[in-house]
Motif scaffolding. Structure first.
Motif, short mmCIF file in Angstrom:
data_model
loop_
_atom_site.label_atom_id
_atom_site.label_comp_id
_atom_site.label_asym_id
_atom_site.label_seq_id
_atom_site.Cartn_x
_atom_site.Cartn_y
_atom_site.Cartn_z
N SER A 132 -0.96 -47.62 -26.33
CA SER A 132 -1.36 -46.23 -26.16
C SER A 132 -0.16 -45.32 -25.96
CB SER A 132 -2.31 -46.10 -24.96
OG SER A 132 -2.64 -44.75 -24.73
N LYS A 133 -0.04 -44.30 -26.80
CA LYS A 133 1.04 -43.32 -26.67
C LYS A 133 0.69 -42.20 -25.70
CE LYS A 133 2.96 -44.20 -31.26
NZ LYS A 133 3.35 -43.63 -32.57
N GLN A 134 -0.60 -42.05 -25.40
CA GLN A 134 -1.00 -40.96 -24.52
C GLN A 134 -1.06 -41.38 -23.06
OE1 GLN A 134 -5.28 -41.14 -26.32
NE2 GLN A 134 -5.39 -39.78 -24.57
N ASP A 161 -2.87 -45.40 -15.91
CA ASP A 161 -3.34 -44.16 -16.54
C ASP A 161 -4.43 -44.46 -17.58
OD1 ASP A 161 -1.50 -42.71 -15.06
OD2 ASP A 161 0.05 -42.84 -16.62
N TYR A 162 -4.27 -45.57 -18.28
CA TYR A 162 -5.26 -45.93 -19.29
C TYR A 162 -6.60 -46.25 -18.63
CZ TYR A 162 -7.72 -48.63 -22.85
OH TYR A 162 -8.67 -49.10 -23.72
N TRP A 163 -6.56 -47.08 -17.56
CA TRP A 163 -7.81 -47.41 -16.87
C TRP A 163 -8.46 -46.16 -16.29
CZ3 TRP A 163 -9.01 -51.49 -18.95
CH2 TRP A 163 -8.24 -52.66 -18.96
N LYS A 164 -7.64 -45.26 -15.81
CA LYS A 164 -8.17 -44.01 -15.25
C LYS A 164 -8.92 -43.23 -16.33
CE LYS A 164 -8.32 -41.21 -11.65
NZ LYS A 164 -9.02 -41.64 -10.41
N ARG A 165 -8.37 -43.21 -17.53
CA ARG A 165 -8.99 -42.48 -18.64
C ARG A 165 -10.27 -43.15 -19.11
NH1 ARG A 165 -8.13 -42.19 -24.08
NH2 ARG A 165 -6.42 -43.72 -24.07
N MET A 166 -10.44 -44.42 -18.81
CA MET A 166 -11.65 -45.16 -19.22
C MET A 166 -12.81 -44.99 -18.24
SD MET A 166 -10.86 -46.51 -22.09
CE MET A 166 -9.74 -45.11 -22.34
#
Length: 341
Positions: A61-63, A69-74
């Motif tokens: 993930s580039k964002q 941060d990825y888990w937070k976005r999920m």
């Protein structure tokens, strides 16, 4: 071989929704149309399950700067998860979601799930497992990172007389190569632990699931994406919807095949008609005089609904004709001289 029940087919969405609630709902509609029995997600609460120090399995993930941060976005809110469960129920789909923290467990326990799905990395999370056991809801356990010794230890901790446990053969490799599938483990898990066994497949194909069907698994869990061109960490380990539809058809086909054994000694009337059309009969290729021997030079076998079956060839060859026969005459028993030698 007999299969008392068809295996449940669970479409694993995981993080294929990429944090979009709308996308998560659209997956429910899509897998329902594919004909599966259930839909499964993963419920992540970043602050409850991990830290910013968690390393990436694959930096995809580039964002998202960190795995945290990825888990937070999920994440979805409790109301949003309840909406997903309600949507699945309206489609008569089993609703499940793996949990990775006690907070996620408590939330889904309030919402309601068909079974608790324990991810391979949570198999030794004893506090979480104990909470699950206390609900008396079925527990489905993936074993992708565990040996038999660890599985035995965990089962001793959580087993009780009323336990409804399903163990999943699973290989935590993404995607899983054919040599890593471990179909043999399905039988071993059944024999060692006497529980129902499922397959959680990450191969990105439907082949292991079809093979597992023949081996008597009770549940098939398979990752799904709208397209192999989609973004996400599990795309290579997932099947597309058209493949999912084929899997559903394939499992149904195999179930009917297994539970309808064929008696090879019984020939149906339809098959008798087919035999008469397709099987060869004996016909003359030359004019044959009375008392002339039948040989490979003056008779052959061809398809016809008339005449003697070619199975009589050993009896006919070198026997004699009891009359003059024309070319193309289909032999009958009364064409054969009774005193042939």
């Amino acid at each position: 071989m007999f299969m008392p029940k068809k295996p449940l087919i669970i479409a694993e969405i995981g993080q294929a929704h990429d944090g979009s609630l709308g996308m998560a709902h659209s997956y429910i509609d899509a897998v329902h149309r594919a004909g599966v029995d259930g839909v499964k997600f993963q419920t992540h609460i970043a602050n409850a399950e991990t830290t910013k120090a968690e390393p990436w399995r694959i930096k995809f993930s580039k964002q998202d700067k960190t795995r945290f941060d990825y888990w937070k976005r999920m994440e979805f809110s409790e109301d949003q998860w309840a909406g997903l469960k309600e949507h699945a129920s309206s489609k008569k789909l089993i609703f499940l979601s793996s949990v990775f923290s006690l907070e996620a467990f408590e939330m889904l326990n309030r919402i309601g799930v068909y079974a608790w799905k324990v991810a391979s990395g949570e198999i030794n999370n004893v506090p979480l497992l104990n909470k699950m056991v206390d609900t008396n809801i079925p527990i489905w356990i993936s074993t992708g990172m565990s040996d038999y010794n660890e599985i035995s230890k965990i089962l001793k901790i959580i087993e009780k007389p009323s336990s409804d446990i399903t163990l999943f053969q699973c290989t935590s490799s993404y995607p899983t190569n054919p040599e890593q599938i471990g179909l043999n483990v399905i039988k071993e898990l059944k024999e060692k632990f006497k529980y129902n066994v499922g397959l959680s497949d990450h191969s990105g194909t439907i082949f292991p699931s079809l093979a597992a069907t023949l081996m008597g698994v009770s549940v098939i869990e398979i990752h799904v994406v709208f397209s192999k061109e989609s973004f996400g960490p599990d795309v290579t380990s997932s099947v597309e919807l058209k493949q999912l539809k084929e899997l559903v058809k394939g499992v149904d086909f195999l179930y009917k095949s297994i539970n309808n054994p064929v008696d090879k000694n019984f020939v149906s009337n339809d098959m008798k008609k087919m035999r008469n059309i397709f099987m060869k009969k004996i016909v003359t290729t030359e004019k044959i005089r009375k008392n002339e021997k039948f040989t490979c030079n003056n008779i052959t076998t061809k398809k016809s609904q008339n005449g003697l079956s070619s199975v009589h060839w050993p009896r006919i060859i070198q026997s004699k004709s009891n009359k003059n026969l024309s070319v193309g005459h289909w032999l009958k028993n009364n064409d054969i001289s009774k005193d042939s030698k």
